[in-house]
Design an enzyme around this catalytic site. Structure first.
Site, PDB file in Angstrom:
ATOM      1  N   TYR A   3       0.840  -1.202   0.000  1.00 46.94           N
ATOM      2  CA  TYR A   3       0.000   0.000   0.000  1.00 46.94           C
ATOM      3  C   TYR A   3       0.871   1.247   0.000  1.00 46.94           C
ATOM      4  O   TYR A   3       1.982   1.234   0.533  1.00 46.94           O
ATOM      5  CB  TYR A   3      -0.878   0.037   1.264  1.00 46.94           C
ATOM      6  N   HIS A  15     -10.329   5.297  -1.452  1.00 42.49           N
ATOM      7  CA  HIS A  15     -10.778   3.912  -1.344  1.00 42.49           C
ATOM      8  C   HIS A  15      -9.548   3.024  -1.220  1.00 42.49           C
ATOM      9  O   HIS A  15      -8.679   3.006  -2.095  1.00 42.49           O
ATOM     10  CB  HIS A  15     -11.660   3.436  -2.494  1.00 42.49           C
ATOM     11  N   LEU A  16      -9.501   2.325  -0.126  1.00 38.75           N
ATOM     12  CA  LEU A  16      -8.384   1.447   0.187  1.00 38.75           C
ATOM     13  C   LEU A  16      -8.089   0.513  -0.984  1.00 38.75           C
ATOM     14  O   LEU A  16      -9.001  -0.082  -1.558  1.00 38.75           O
ATOM     15  CB  LEU A  16      -8.727   0.611   1.428  1.00 38.75           C
ATOM     16  N   HIS A  17      -6.810   0.397  -1.342  1.00 34.41           N
ATOM     17  CA  HIS A  17      -6.450  -0.525  -2.426  1.00 34.41           C
ATOM     18  C   HIS A  17      -5.039  -1.071  -2.227  1.00 34.41           C
ATOM     19  O   HIS A  17      -4.110  -0.350  -1.888  1.00 34.41           O
ATOM     20  CB  HIS A  17      -6.565   0.142  -3.799  1.00 34.41           C
ATOM     21  N   LEU A  18      -4.934  -2.371  -2.438  1.00 34.42           N
ATOM     22  CA  LEU A  18      -3.668  -3.090  -2.366  1.00 34.42           C
ATOM     23  C   LEU A  18      -3.081  -3.186  -3.769  1.00 34.42           C
ATOM     24  O   LEU A  18      -3.765  -3.596  -4.700  1.00 34.42           O
ATOM     25  CB  LEU A  18      -3.897  -4.492  -1.800  1.00 34.42           C
TER      26      LEU A  18
END
Length: 205
Positions: A109, A117-120
């Site tokens: 991350y 918006h959380l993103h890997l």
């Protein structure tokens, strides 16, 4: 004539056809939410997450894994999200296994992401892409600004939250250009992109 013209305008607005204003999806930083529903970008999904191709990949393979739960960023995480983070990484690794087992990948991350918006990220380490253009692009994936998934998970387990110093990490984006393999300094992006081709990014058997 003016009344007739006004009626035509009103009819056009009520015709059901989207106007240019109606097509607006919000600030560019919210673009990931739109991409999650784009069939041209979605690679895989389940009941908890969606994997999409990065629209501007910074390597030969560059995927984003996004939870369906509304989580703007790392600071939104709570202890109960540990299982979700582990699921995101598991999904990413499974996709890589079925996409290209020959290349080295990293899963992680951005400490201070530009997109909401959380993103890997699941990104191959060749960094062979025309979209990789700037020092900030490079340093966002090759300095401590890019935090390994396992480190994020451990921090959440240990502290119950995930926070990184914004000023300290943003400064990393201005670091001098250095090869991520041998550490040699490079004077500019063209020189760097030429240099990194001399290294192998194949998985060692």
């Amino acid at each position: 004539m003016k009344m007739a013209s006004k009626r035509k305008t009103d009819e056009k607005m009520d015709s059901g056809k989207p106007s240019k204003v109606q097509k607006f999806t919000g600030h560019w930083s919210q673009g990931l939410l739109t991409s999650m529903d784009d069939p041209e970008l979605v690679v895989k999904s389940d009941d908890r997450a969606v994997i999409i191709k990065d629209k501007y990949p910074k390597a030969k393979h560059h995927f984003l894994v996004l939870p369906k739960e509304t989580l703007p960023n790392l600071k939104s995480l709570k202890p109960e999200h540990v299982d979700l983070l582990e699921h995101l990484e598991k999904m990413a690794r499974h996709l890589v296994d079925t996409t290209d087992k020959t290349l080295k990948f990293r899963y992680g991350y951005h400490a201070v992401p530009s997109m909401s918006h959380l993103h890997l990220h699941a990104i191959s380490q060749d960094f062979d892409s025309p979209c990789l253009k700037t020092k900030k692009h490079w340093n966002s994936f090759t300095t401590e600004y890019f935090v390994d998934s396992k480190d994020v998970i451990e921090r959440l387990k240990k502290h119950g939250k995930v926070e990184y110093d914004i000023k300290e990490n943003t400064a990393l984006l201005n670091n001098d250009l250095r090869c991520h393999v041998c550490g040699s300094a490079q004077k500019n992006m063209p020189a760097l992109k030429t240099h990194i081709k001399c290294h192998s990014y194949k998985v060692e058997s």
